[in-house]
Design a protein around this motif. Structure first.
Motif, short mmCIF file in Angstrom:
data_model
loop_
_atom_site.label_atom_id
_atom_site.label_comp_id
_atom_site.label_asym_id
_atom_site.label_seq_id
_atom_site.Cartn_x
_atom_site.Cartn_y
_atom_site.Cartn_z
N ASP A 56 -6.76 98.34 40.11
CA ASP A 56 -7.88 98.34 39.16
C ASP A 56 -8.37 99.74 38.83
OD1 ASP A 56 -7.73 95.60 39.23
OD2 ASP A 56 -9.49 95.32 40.50
N ASP A 57 -7.99 100.73 39.64
CA ASP A 57 -8.41 102.11 39.40
C ASP A 57 -7.57 102.81 38.34
OD1 ASP A 57 -10.36 102.02 41.45
OD2 ASP A 57 -8.83 102.52 42.97
N ILE A 58 -6.43 102.23 37.97
CA ILE A 58 -5.48 102.94 37.11
C ILE A 58 -6.10 103.42 35.80
CG2 ILE A 58 -3.36 102.67 35.73
CD1 ILE A 58 -2.16 101.20 38.14
N PRO A 59 -6.83 102.61 35.03
CA PRO A 59 -7.39 103.15 33.78
C PRO A 59 -8.31 104.35 33.98
CG PRO A 59 -7.50 100.75 33.78
CD PRO A 59 -7.09 101.17 35.18
N GLU A 60 -9.23 104.27 34.94
CA GLU A 60 -10.14 105.40 35.18
C GLU A 60 -9.40 106.59 35.79
OE1 GLU A 60 -14.45 103.74 36.24
OE2 GLU A 60 -12.85 102.69 37.32
N LEU A 61 -8.44 106.31 36.66
CA LEU A 61 -7.64 107.38 37.26
C LEU A 61 -6.91 108.16 36.18
CD1 LEU A 61 -6.24 108.89 39.58
CD2 LEU A 61 -4.70 106.94 39.83
N VAL A 62 -6.25 107.45 35.26
CA VAL A 62 -5.53 108.12 34.18
C VAL A 62 -6.49 108.94 33.31
CG1 VAL A 62 -4.20 107.74 32.05
CG2 VAL A 62 -3.60 106.50 34.15
N GLU A 63 -7.63 108.33 32.96
CA GLU A 63 -8.60 109.02 32.10
C GLU A 63 -9.09 110.32 32.73
OE1 GLU A 63 -13.06 108.31 30.30
OE2 GLU A 63 -11.86 106.56 30.80
N LEU A 64 -9.38 110.29 34.03
CA LEU A 64 -9.93 111.48 34.70
C LEU A 64 -8.86 112.49 35.10
CD1 LEU A 64 -12.61 109.81 37.00
CD2 LEU A 64 -12.97 110.96 34.80
N ALA A 65 -7.71 112.00 35.57
CA ALA A 65 -6.67 112.89 36.08
C ALA A 65 -5.87 113.57 34.98
CB ALA A 65 -5.74 112.12 37.02
N ASP A 66 -5.90 113.03 33.79
CA ASP A 66 -5.16 113.65 32.68
C ASP A 66 -5.98 114.81 32.12
OD1 ASP A 66 -3.10 114.06 30.87
OD2 ASP A 66 -3.95 112.67 29.40
N ASN A 67 -6.17 115.81 32.97
CA ASN A 67 -7.01 116.96 32.64
C ASN A 67 -6.34 118.20 33.22
OD1 ASN A 67 -9.00 119.03 32.83
ND2 ASN A 67 -10.64 117.50 32.76
N ARG A 68 -5.85 119.04 32.36
CA ARG A 68 -5.13 120.24 32.80
C ARG A 68 -5.99 121.12 33.72
NH1 ARG A 68 -0.36 122.36 31.64
NH2 ARG A 68 -0.06 124.55 32.15
N HIS A 69 -7.30 121.20 33.47
CA HIS A 69 -8.19 122.03 34.30
C HIS A 69 -8.17 121.56 35.76
CE1 HIS A 69 -9.71 124.06 30.79
NE2 HIS A 69 -10.12 122.92 30.26
N ILE A 70 -8.08 120.26 35.97
CA ILE A 70 -8.01 119.73 37.34
C ILE A 70 -6.63 119.97 37.92
CG2 ILE A 70 -8.10 117.62 38.74
CD1 ILE A 70 -10.25 116.60 36.76
N ALA A 71 -5.58 119.62 37.17
CA ALA A 71 -4.21 119.74 37.66
C ALA A 71 -3.87 121.18 38.05
CB ALA A 71 -3.23 119.22 36.61
N GLU A 72 -4.39 122.15 37.32
CA GLU A 72 -4.10 123.56 37.63
C GLU A 72 -4.69 124.00 38.96
OE1 GLU A 72 -5.60 125.57 34.18
OE2 GLU A 72 -3.65 125.51 33.18
N MET A 73 -5.68 123.29 39.46
CA MET A 73 -6.32 123.65 40.73
C MET A 73 -5.67 122.97 41.93
SD MET A 73 -8.56 125.82 39.95
CE MET A 73 -8.80 126.41 38.29
N LEU A 74 -4.75 122.03 41.68
CA LEU A 74 -4.16 121.24 42.75
C LEU A 74 -2.66 121.49 42.87
CD1 LEU A 74 -5.99 117.89 41.91
CD2 LEU A 74 -6.64 119.61 43.61
N ALA A 75 -2.12 121.16 44.02
CA ALA A 75 -0.69 121.37 44.25
C ALA A 75 0.16 120.27 43.61
CB ALA A 75 -0.40 121.43 45.75
N ARG A 76 -0.23 119.01 43.82
CA ARG A 76 0.67 117.91 43.50
C ARG A 76 0.31 117.08 42.29
NH1 ARG A 76 0.38 116.02 49.58
NH2 ARG A 76 -1.58 115.41 48.68
N MET A 77 -0.73 117.42 41.54
CA MET A 77 -1.09 116.61 40.39
C MET A 77 -0.35 117.09 39.15
SD MET A 77 -4.74 115.73 38.59
CE MET A 77 -5.35 114.70 39.91
N PRO A 78 0.44 116.20 38.52
CA PRO A 78 1.16 116.61 37.31
C PRO A 78 0.24 116.59 36.09
CG PRO A 78 1.68 114.33 37.87
CD PRO A 78 0.79 114.86 38.96
N HIS A 79 0.69 117.23 35.03
CA HIS A 79 0.01 117.14 33.74
C HIS A 79 1.08 117.18 32.66
CE1 HIS A 79 -3.24 117.35 30.89
NE2 HIS A 79 -2.49 118.22 30.22
N PRO A 80 1.06 116.29 31.69
CA PRO A 80 0.10 115.21 31.48
C PRO A 80 0.19 114.14 32.58
CG PRO A 80 1.81 115.11 29.82
CD PRO A 80 2.08 116.33 30.63
N TYR A 81 -0.87 113.34 32.66
CA TYR A 81 -1.00 112.33 33.70
C TYR A 81 -1.24 110.99 33.02
CZ TYR A 81 -2.35 110.61 38.37
OH TYR A 81 -2.40 109.95 39.57
N GLY A 82 -0.26 110.08 33.14
CA GLY A 82 -0.36 108.78 32.51
C GLY A 82 -0.27 107.65 33.52
#
Length: 195
Positions: free
Chosen positions: A33-59
């Protein structure tokens, strides 16, 4: 009594995934049930650039891979950070077993920045790490260009331990500051808070 086998480091750092309640948050295992909100929030280059394992784009595919990884986690624990009153998904946090030992990680979606949620979640995970494992040191790192994360780290009592490099999926090799918190310091901070 003779032990059948010696505990490995990973087993000593293994954490059951209880639900954690804080003043404003519920930290719980992530689910479908978290998938829609997870995708909406995690698909953010500013966040991904600060983390090791988060890809961008994030779908959706990346969100499903994250859920699979969270379910299969061996040692450590992964949480969805949600607001207690509304159930809204605001980010993720966890304790991961690394070559340096147990390490705290977290991210908060941009609409929820500057709300204190990262600090609140991090405090809960620091307490969990020292109460539920035998670890004597908890580690955390942040990009040198991430002052917001550095503030969270300082508020949790971590102390500077040097610099290093991190391989980020999005940003490549980047410099990070490393911090550590030992059990004795954590216990002192906990007793001071009660005074």
């Amino acid at each position: 009594m003779v032990a059948e086998k010696e505990d490995s480091e990973d087993e000593r750092l293994s954490v059951d995934c209880p639900i954690l309640l804080t003043e404003r948050l519920v930290l719980r295992p992530p689910h479908e049930d978290d998938i829609p909100e997870l995708v909406e929030l995690a698909d953010n280059r500013h966040i991904a650039e600060m983390l090791a394992r988060m890809p961008h784009p994030y779908g959706e595919a990346e969100a499903r891979a994250f859920l699979s990884m969270a379910r299969a986690q061996r040692g450590g624990v992964v949480y969805a950070i949600t607001i207690a009153d509304t159930g809204a998904f605001v980010g993720s946090a966890g304790l991961n077993v690394t070559d340096r030992g147990l390490e705290l990680g977290y991210w908060i979606g941009e609409p929820y920045w500057k709300s204190g949620y990262a600090t609140e979640a991090a405090h809960a995970l620091v307490d969990l790490a020292f109460r539920a494992t035998d670890t004597n040191v908890l580690n955390v790192s942040c990009r040198v260009i991430n002052p917001a994360s550095r503030r969270v780290i300082h508020k949790c009592g971590f102390q500077y331990a040097g610099q290093g490099m991190l391989n980020s999926i999005v940003a490549g090799q980047v410099p990070v500051e490393r911090y550590r918190l030992d059990r004795k310091t954590w216990a002192s901070l906990r007793s001071w808070a009660r005074s």
